[in-house]
Design a protein around this motif. Structure first.
Motif, PDB file in Angstrom:
ATOM      1  N   ALA A 109      45.182  37.300  35.092  1.00  0.00           N
ATOM      2  CA  ALA A 109      44.732  37.543  33.719  1.00  0.00           C
ATOM      3  C   ALA A 109      44.469  39.023  33.461  1.00  0.00           C
ATOM      4  O   ALA A 109      44.901  39.567  32.439  1.00  0.00           O
ATOM      5  N   LEU A 110      43.757  39.680  34.377  1.00  0.00           N
ATOM      6  CA  LEU A 110      43.408  41.087  34.156  1.00  0.00           C
ATOM      7  C   LEU A 110      44.613  42.020  34.281  1.00  0.00           C
ATOM      8  O   LEU A 110      44.664  43.060  33.634  1.00  0.00           O
ATOM      9  N   SER A 111      45.592  41.661  35.119  1.00  0.00           N
ATOM     10  CA  SER A 111      46.744  42.548  35.329  1.00  0.00           C
ATOM     11  C   SER A 111      47.838  42.349  34.281  1.00  0.00           C
ATOM     12  O   SER A 111      48.772  43.160  34.206  1.00  0.00           O
ATOM     13  N   LYS A 112      47.730  41.303  33.445  1.00  0.00           N
ATOM     14  CA  LYS A 112      48.743  41.045  32.418  1.00  0.00           C
ATOM     15  C   LYS A 112      48.860  42.256  31.488  1.00  0.00           C
ATOM     16  O   LYS A 112      47.879  42.726  30.931  1.00  0.00           O
ATOM     17  N   GLY A 113      50.081  42.769  31.371  1.00  0.00           N
ATOM     18  CA  GLY A 113      50.319  43.933  30.524  1.00  0.00           C
ATOM     19  C   GLY A 113      50.027  45.252  31.212  1.00  0.00           C
ATOM     20  O   GLY A 113      50.217  46.314  30.634  1.00  0.00           O
ATOM     21  N   GLY A 114      49.557  45.196  32.457  1.00  0.00           N
ATOM     22  CA  GLY A 114      49.256  46.406  33.219  1.00  0.00           C
ATOM     23  C   GLY A 114      50.313  46.656  34.276  1.00  0.00           C
ATOM     24  O   GLY A 114      51.452  46.197  34.148  1.00  0.00           O
ATOM     25  N   SER A 115      49.947  47.379  35.331  1.00  0.00           N
ATOM     26  CA  SER A 115      50.889  47.639  36.427  1.00  0.00           C
ATOM     27  C   SER A 115      50.227  47.289  37.756  1.00  0.00           C
ATOM     28  O   SER A 115      49.120  47.752  38.048  1.00  0.00           O
ATOM     29  N   ILE A 116      50.913  46.472  38.528  1.00  0.00           N
ATOM     30  CA  ILE A 116      50.400  46.017  39.818  1.00  0.00           C
ATOM     31  C   ILE A 116      50.718  47.065  40.877  1.00  0.00           C
ATOM     32  O   ILE A 116      51.870  47.475  41.028  1.00  0.00           O
ATOM     33  N   GLU A 117      49.706  47.524  41.579  1.00  0.00           N
ATOM     34  CA  GLU A 117      49.878  48.477  42.673  1.00  0.00           C
ATOM     35  C   GLU A 117      50.135  47.738  43.982  1.00  0.00           C
ATOM     36  O   GLU A 117      51.021  48.108  44.744  1.00  0.00           O
ATOM     37  N   ILE A 118      49.318  46.723  44.253  1.00  0.00           N
ATOM     38  CA  ILE A 118      49.440  45.919  45.473  1.00  0.00           C
ATOM     39  C   ILE A 118      49.343  44.456  45.046  1.00  0.00           C
ATOM     40  O   ILE A 118      48.305  44.030  44.530  1.00  0.00           O
ATOM     41  N   PRO A 119      50.428  43.677  45.218  1.00  0.00           N
ATOM     42  CA  PRO A 119      50.379  42.269  44.824  1.00  0.00           C
ATOM     43  C   PRO A 119      49.291  41.508  45.588  1.00  0.00           C
ATOM     44  O   PRO A 119      48.988  41.828  46.743  1.00  0.00           O
ATOM     45  N   LEU A 120      48.718  40.509  44.947  1.00  0.00           N
ATOM     46  CA  LEU A 120      47.685  39.680  45.570  1.00  0.00           C
ATOM     47  C   LEU A 120      48.309  38.903  46.724  1.00  0.00           C
ATOM     48  O   LEU A 120      49.245  38.125  46.519  1.00  0.00           O
ATOM     49  N   ASP A 121      47.808  39.134  47.938  1.00  0.00           N
ATOM     50  CA  ASP A 121      48.375  38.504  49.121  1.00  0.00           C
ATOM     51  C   ASP A 121      47.356  38.530  50.252  1.00  0.00           C
ATOM     52  O   ASP A 121      46.372  39.279  50.193  1.00  0.00           O
ATOM     53  N   LYS A 122      47.611  37.758  51.302  1.00  0.00           N
ATOM     54  CA  LYS A 122      46.732  37.745  52.474  1.00  0.00           C
ATOM     55  C   LYS A 122      46.867  39.058  53.231  1.00  0.00           C
ATOM     56  O   LYS A 122      47.940  39.646  53.286  1.00  0.00           O
ATOM     57  N   THR A 123      45.748  39.502  53.828  1.00  0.00           N
ATOM     58  CA  THR A 123      45.706  40.781  54.541  1.00  0.00           C
ATOM     59  C   THR A 123      45.307  40.592  55.997  1.00  0.00           C
ATOM     60  O   THR A 123      44.825  39.526  56.385  1.00  0.00           O
ATOM     61  N   PHE A 124      45.455  41.651  56.774  1.00  0.00           N
ATOM     62  CA  PHE A 124      45.054  41.593  58.178  1.00  0.00           C
ATOM     63  C   PHE A 124      43.540  41.538  58.344  1.00  0.00           C
ATOM     64  O   PHE A 124      43.038  41.180  59.401  1.00  0.00           O
ATOM     65  N   TRP A 125      42.776  41.881  57.304  1.00  0.00           N
ATOM     66  CA  TRP A 125      41.322  41.821  57.428  1.00  0.00           C
ATOM     67  C   TRP A 125      40.774  40.459  56.999  1.00  0.00           C
ATOM     68  O   TRP A 125      39.570  40.272  56.857  1.00  0.00           O
ATOM     69  N   GLY A 126      41.666  39.496  56.795  1.00  0.00           N
ATOM     70  CA  GLY A 126      41.231  38.133  56.528  1.00  0.00           C
ATOM     71  C   GLY A 126      40.827  37.871  55.099  1.00  0.00           C
ATOM     72  O   GLY A 126      39.906  37.101  54.835  1.00  0.00           O
ATOM     73  N   ALA A 127      41.515  38.513  54.162  1.00  0.00           N
ATOM     74  CA  ALA A 127      41.184  38.339  52.742  1.00  0.00           C
ATOM     75  C   ALA A 127      42.452  38.164  51.930  1.00  0.00           C
ATOM     76  O   ALA A 127      43.554  38.512  52.371  1.00  0.00           O
TER      77      ALA A 127
END
Length: 148
Positions: A109-127
């Motif tokens: 919702a917040l990124s709609k119409g904006g620009s994504i720098e890092i897509p939402l995804d699982k990370t090595f730090w467990g998030a």
């Protein structure tokens, strides 16, 4: 859900946060260097960059945590975001593992119409993590801790 300030620096995060710690008191709840990251294919960091701060957290009170990291030229090139003093600030949304759906909803919702720098995804730090600039130029991070 918790909203916190996330700052970026160009190599002086450690000095800045030692200063903030002297002002606010307390202890760092997290302190990681880029050299602590697992090796990534195609990513080669200089010895200097490996010593820079990847993430630091300083609890200010029970509701507020000041966080930051150093950015380097490789990161700026990857995200196509130059480092500029004065615009090196994010609002960080932090959620716990039970709120994964909420994290995805807020990110979308917040990124709609904006620009994504890092897509939402699982990370090595467990998030589940992602970053973007919204349609009004405000920088956001969404971090949903999956593991403790």
């Amino acid at each position: 859900m918790q909203l916190n300030h996330y700052l970026n620096f160009k190599g002086d995060t450690e000095a800045a946060f030692n200063f903030y710690k002297s002002v606010f008191g307390g202890e760092f709840s997290a302190l990681m260097h880029y050299g602590d990251m697992p090796a990534q294919e195609g990513v080669s960091l200089s010895d200097d960059d490996q010593q820079k701060i990847m993430h630091v957290s300083l609890p200010i009170n029970e509701c507020t945590v000041l966080m930051a990291s150093d950015v380097n030229d490789q990161f700026c090139a990857q995200t196509n975001q130059p480092f500029t003093v004065g615009t090196n600030h994010y609002i960080s949304i932090n959620l716990d593992s039970s709120e994964q759906d909420k994290a995805k909803q807020l990110f979308d919702a917040l990124s709609k119409g904006g620009s994504i720098e890092i897509p939402l995804d699982k990370t090595f730090w467990g998030a589940l993590y992602g970053a973007f600039t919204d349609q009004f130029g405000i920088k956001w991070m969404v971090n949903c801790q999956l593991e403790n």
